[in-house]
Design a protein around this motif. Structure first.
Motif, PDB file in Angstrom:
ATOM      1  N   ARG A   6       0.870  -1.179   0.000  1.00  0.00           N
ATOM      2  CA  ARG A   6       0.000   0.000   0.000  1.00  0.00           C
ATOM      3  C   ARG A   6       0.902   1.222   0.000  1.00  0.00           C
ATOM      4  NH1 ARG A   6      -5.434   2.050   2.677  1.00  0.00           N
ATOM      5  NH2 ARG A   6      -5.053   4.271   2.370  1.00  0.00           N
ATOM      6  N   MET A   7       0.621   2.150  -0.917  1.00  0.00           N
ATOM      7  CA  MET A   7       1.382   3.389  -1.001  1.00  0.00           C
ATOM      8  C   MET A   7       0.429   4.568  -0.863  1.00  0.00           C
ATOM      9  SD  MET A   7       3.978   2.559  -4.123  1.00  0.00           S
ATOM     10  CE  MET A   7       3.265   1.091  -4.862  1.00  0.00           C
ATOM     11  N   ASP A   8       0.668   5.389   0.153  1.00  0.00           N
ATOM     12  CA  ASP A   8      -0.085   6.620   0.353  1.00  0.00           C
ATOM     13  C   ASP A   8       0.846   7.781   0.017  1.00  0.00           C
ATOM     14  OD1 ASP A   8      -2.763   5.978   1.956  1.00  0.00           O
ATOM     15  OD2 ASP A   8      -1.200   4.605   2.629  1.00  0.00           O
ATOM     16  N   VAL A   9       0.395   8.650  -0.867  1.00  0.00           N
ATOM     17  CA  VAL A   9       1.218   9.766  -1.336  1.00  0.00           C
ATOM     18  C   VAL A   9       0.752  11.056  -0.685  1.00  0.00           C
ATOM     19  CG1 VAL A   9       2.031  11.029  -3.368  1.00  0.00           C
ATOM     20  CG2 VAL A   9       1.520   8.574  -3.546  1.00  0.00           C
ATOM     21  N   ASN A  10       1.722  11.846  -0.226  1.00  0.00           N
ATOM     22  CA  ASN A  10       1.426  13.138   0.387  1.00  0.00           C
ATOM     23  C   ASN A  10       2.451  14.152  -0.123  1.00  0.00           C
ATOM     24  OD1 ASN A  10       0.416  15.178   1.940  1.00  0.00           O
ATOM     25  ND2 ASN A  10       1.355  14.463   3.839  1.00  0.00           N
ATOM     26  N   ILE A  43      -1.775  -2.866 -10.056  1.00  0.00           N
ATOM     27  CA  ILE A  43      -1.896  -1.607  -9.328  1.00  0.00           C
ATOM     28  C   ILE A  43      -3.360  -1.181  -9.366  1.00  0.00           C
ATOM     29  CG2 ILE A  43      -1.202  -0.282 -11.378  1.00  0.00           C
ATOM     30  CD1 ILE A  43      -0.024   1.830  -9.435  1.00  0.00           C
ATOM     31  N   TRP A  44      -3.884  -0.841  -8.195  1.00  0.00           N
ATOM     32  CA  TRP A  44      -5.262  -0.389  -8.072  1.00  0.00           C
ATOM     33  C   TRP A  44      -5.286   0.918  -7.296  1.00  0.00           C
ATOM     34  CZ3 TRP A  44      -4.053  -5.538  -7.134  1.00  0.00           C
ATOM     35  CH2 TRP A  44      -4.615  -6.455  -8.020  1.00  0.00           C
ATOM     36  N   ARG A  45      -6.003   1.892  -7.808  1.00  0.00           N
ATOM     37  CA  ARG A  45      -6.218   3.146  -7.095  1.00  0.00           C
ATOM     38  C   ARG A  45      -7.237   2.903  -5.993  1.00  0.00           C
ATOM     39  NH1 ARG A  45      -7.566   8.083 -10.689  1.00  0.00           N
ATOM     40  NH2 ARG A  45      -5.384   8.538 -10.329  1.00  0.00           N
ATOM     41  N   ILE A  46      -7.065   3.567  -4.878  1.00  0.00           N
ATOM     42  CA  ILE A  46      -8.033   3.505  -3.785  1.00  0.00           C
ATOM     43  C   ILE A  46      -8.942   4.721  -3.936  1.00  0.00           C
ATOM     44  CG2 ILE A  46      -8.355   3.469  -1.292  1.00  0.00           C
ATOM     45  CD1 ILE A  46      -5.492   2.238  -1.133  1.00  0.00           C
ATOM     46  N   ALA A  47     -10.217   4.477  -4.134  1.00  0.00           N
ATOM     47  CA  ALA A  47     -11.176   5.558  -4.397  1.00  0.00           C
ATOM     48  C   ALA A  47     -11.150   6.602  -3.288  1.00  0.00           C
ATOM     49  CB  ALA A  47     -12.586   4.983  -4.541  1.00  0.00           C
ATOM     50  N   GLY A  48     -11.056   7.856  -3.696  1.00  0.00           N
ATOM     51  CA  GLY A  48     -11.116   8.964  -2.759  1.00  0.00           C
ATOM     52  C   GLY A  48      -9.812   9.264  -2.043  1.00  0.00           C
ATOM     53  N   GLU A  49      -8.739   8.555  -2.378  1.00  0.00           N
ATOM     54  CA  GLU A  49      -7.445   8.774  -1.724  1.00  0.00           C
ATOM     55  C   GLU A  49      -6.357   8.895  -2.784  1.00  0.00           C
ATOM     56  OE1 GLU A  49      -6.502   5.979   1.420  1.00  0.00           O
ATOM     57  OE2 GLU A  49      -8.612   5.506   1.686  1.00  0.00           O
ATOM     58  N   TYR A  50      -5.265   9.560  -2.422  1.00  0.00           N
ATOM     59  CA  TYR A  50      -4.087   9.556  -3.294  1.00  0.00           C
ATOM     60  C   TYR A  50      -3.241   8.394  -2.797  1.00  0.00           C
ATOM     61  CZ  TYR A  50      -0.425  11.570  -6.304  1.00  0.00           C
ATOM     62  OH  TYR A  50       0.514  11.797  -7.291  1.00  0.00           O
ATOM     63  N   VAL A  67      13.348  -1.337  -5.687  1.00  0.00           N
ATOM     64  CA  VAL A  67      12.283  -0.868  -6.576  1.00  0.00           C
ATOM     65  C   VAL A  67      11.507   0.276  -5.924  1.00  0.00           C
ATOM     66  CG1 VAL A  67      10.049  -1.531  -7.567  1.00  0.00           C
ATOM     67  CG2 VAL A  67      12.036  -3.018  -7.882  1.00  0.00           C
ATOM     68  N   LEU A  68      11.083   0.082  -4.683  1.00  0.00           N
ATOM     69  CA  LEU A  68      10.274   1.101  -4.011  1.00  0.00           C
ATOM     70  C   LEU A  68      11.057   2.380  -3.761  1.00  0.00           C
ATOM     71  CD1 LEU A  68       8.285  -1.077  -1.452  1.00  0.00           C
ATOM     72  CD2 LEU A  68       7.503  -0.183  -3.672  1.00  0.00           C
ATOM     73  N   SER A  69      12.296   2.261  -3.322  1.00  0.00           N
ATOM     74  CA  SER A  69      13.082   3.467  -3.031  1.00  0.00           C
ATOM     75  C   SER A  69      13.470   4.206  -4.308  1.00  0.00           C
ATOM     76  CB  SER A  69      14.312   3.131  -2.191  1.00  0.00           C
ATOM     77  OG  SER A  69      15.186   2.269  -2.886  1.00  0.00           O
ATOM     78  N   GLY A  70      13.341   3.539  -5.467  1.00  0.00           N
ATOM     79  CA  GLY A  70      13.591   4.189  -6.748  1.00  0.00           C
ATOM     80  C   GLY A  70      12.409   4.981  -7.271  1.00  0.00           C
ATOM     81  N   LEU A  71      11.256   4.856  -6.633  1.00  0.00           N
ATOM     82  CA  LEU A  71      10.083   5.610  -7.063  1.00  0.00           C
ATOM     83  C   LEU A  71      10.330   7.113  -6.898  1.00  0.00           C
ATOM     84  CD1 LEU A  71       7.348   3.422  -5.360  1.00  0.00           C
ATOM     85  CD2 LEU A  71       7.624   3.733  -7.833  1.00  0.00           C
ATOM     86  N   PRO A  72      10.110   7.907  -7.927  1.00  0.00           N
ATOM     87  CA  PRO A  72      10.312   9.348  -7.795  1.00  0.00           C
ATOM     88  C   PRO A  72       9.476   9.982  -6.681  1.00  0.00           C
ATOM     89  CG  PRO A  72      10.263   8.757 -10.104  1.00  0.00           C
ATOM     90  CD  PRO A  72       9.877   7.521  -9.336  1.00  0.00           C
ATOM     91  N   LEU A  73       8.304   9.415  -6.384  1.00  0.00           N
ATOM     92  CA  LEU A  73       7.471   9.945  -5.300  1.00  0.00           C
ATOM     93  C   LEU A  73       7.817   9.340  -3.936  1.00  0.00           C
ATOM     94  CD1 LEU A  73       3.971  10.125  -7.045  1.00  0.00           C
ATOM     95  CD2 LEU A  73       5.340  12.051  -6.217  1.00  0.00           C
ATOM     96  N   PHE A  74       8.801   8.456  -3.878  1.00  0.00           N
ATOM     97  CA  PHE A  74       9.170   7.775  -2.634  1.00  0.00           C
ATOM     98  C   PHE A  74       9.329   8.729  -1.446  1.00  0.00           C
ATOM     99  CE2 PHE A  74      12.398   5.987   0.259  1.00  0.00           C
ATOM    100  CZ  PHE A  74      11.761   4.824   0.653  1.00  0.00           C
ATOM    101  N   PHE A  76       7.759  11.182  -0.665  1.00  0.00           N
ATOM    102  CA  PHE A  76       6.460  11.702  -0.239  1.00  0.00           C
ATOM    103  C   PHE A  76       5.468  10.586   0.082  1.00  0.00           C
ATOM    104  CE2 PHE A  76       8.129  14.539  -3.672  1.00  0.00           C
ATOM    105  CZ  PHE A  76       8.654  15.498  -2.827  1.00  0.00           C
ATOM    106  N   MET A  77       5.972   9.366   0.288  1.00  0.00           N
ATOM    107  CA  MET A  77       5.092   8.215   0.490  1.00  0.00           C
ATOM    108  C   MET A  77       5.200   7.610   1.871  1.00  0.00           C
ATOM    109  SD  MET A  77       5.500   5.902  -2.895  1.00  0.00           S
ATOM    110  CE  MET A  77       4.781   6.347  -4.447  1.00  0.00           C
ATOM    111  N   LYS A  78       4.065   7.101   2.320  1.00  0.00           N
ATOM    112  CA  LYS A  78       4.023   6.172   3.446  1.00  0.00           C
ATOM    113  C   LYS A  78       3.730   4.818   2.792  1.00  0.00           C
ATOM    114  CE  LYS A  78       1.388   4.719   7.410  1.00  0.00           C
ATOM    115  NZ  LYS A  78       0.050   4.717   7.975  1.00  0.00           N
ATOM    116  N   ILE A  79       4.577   3.822   3.065  1.00  0.00           N
ATOM    117  CA  ILE A  79       4.460   2.529   2.393  1.00  0.00           C
ATOM    118  C   ILE A  79       4.319   1.428   3.425  1.00  0.00           C
ATOM    119  CG2 ILE A  79       5.641   0.876   0.885  1.00  0.00           C
ATOM    120  CD1 ILE A  79       7.053   3.242  -0.436  1.00  0.00           C
ATOM    121  N   GLU A  80       3.355   0.534   3.187  1.00  0.00           N
ATOM    122  CA  GLU A  80       3.169  -0.662   4.012  1.00  0.00           C
ATOM    123  C   GLU A  80       3.345  -1.880   3.116  1.00  0.00           C
ATOM    124  OE1 GLU A  80      -0.651  -0.524   5.884  1.00  0.00           O
ATOM    125  OE2 GLU A  80      -0.270   1.412   6.810  1.00  0.00           O
ATOM    126  N   VAL A  81       4.156  -2.842   3.575  1.00  0.00           N
ATOM    127  CA  VAL A  81       4.470  -4.031   2.782  1.00  0.00           C
ATOM    128  C   VAL A  81       4.050  -5.284   3.542  1.00  0.00           C
ATOM    129  CG1 VAL A  81       6.360  -5.386   1.771  1.00  0.00           C
ATOM    130  CG2 VAL A  81       6.447  -2.879   1.706  1.00  0.00           C
TER     131      VAL A  81
END
Length: 96
Positions: A6-10, A43-50, A67-74, A76-81
């Motif tokens: 799960r990736m939450d972007v802020n 990959i699935w978007r969560i409705a109503g959330e970024y 892979v995850l730490s290479g994400l350009p938005l990393f 700004f993310m909270k990630i749960e694995v």
């Protein structure tokens, strides 16, 4: 190995719009390349959330971290694995 992520972007409100737009474009290209390679299976978007739920298929924890730490938005993310295992009742032989 399969991982549920799960990736939450802020993105900070103070980040200039053009900079945010450029980072988002890089993110899209990076994620699509990983999808084409088979490492980012779903990959699935969560409705109503970024945010999104994703399934990754990588060699091990270290590759997932790379892979995850290479994400350009990393930054700004909270990630749960959560690691996944094939369920013994599954009829799908290709999900290992």
């Amino acid at each position: 190995m399969l991982f549920h992520v799960r990736m939450d972007v802020n993105i900070p409100r103070g980040l200039p719009a053009e900079e945010a737009k450029a980072i988002i474009a890089k993110e899209k290209a990076y994620s699509q390349a990983l999808q084409q390679s088979g490492k980012w299976r779903h990959i699935w978007r969560i409705a109503g959330e970024y945010a999104n739920f994703s399934i990754f298929d990588v060699k091990d924890n270290a590759e997932l971290h790379e892979v995850l730490s290479g994400l350009p938005l990393f930054p700004f993310m909270k990630i749960e694995v959560k690691p996944l295992l094939r369920h013994p009742s599954s009829i799908r032989e290709d999900d290992t």
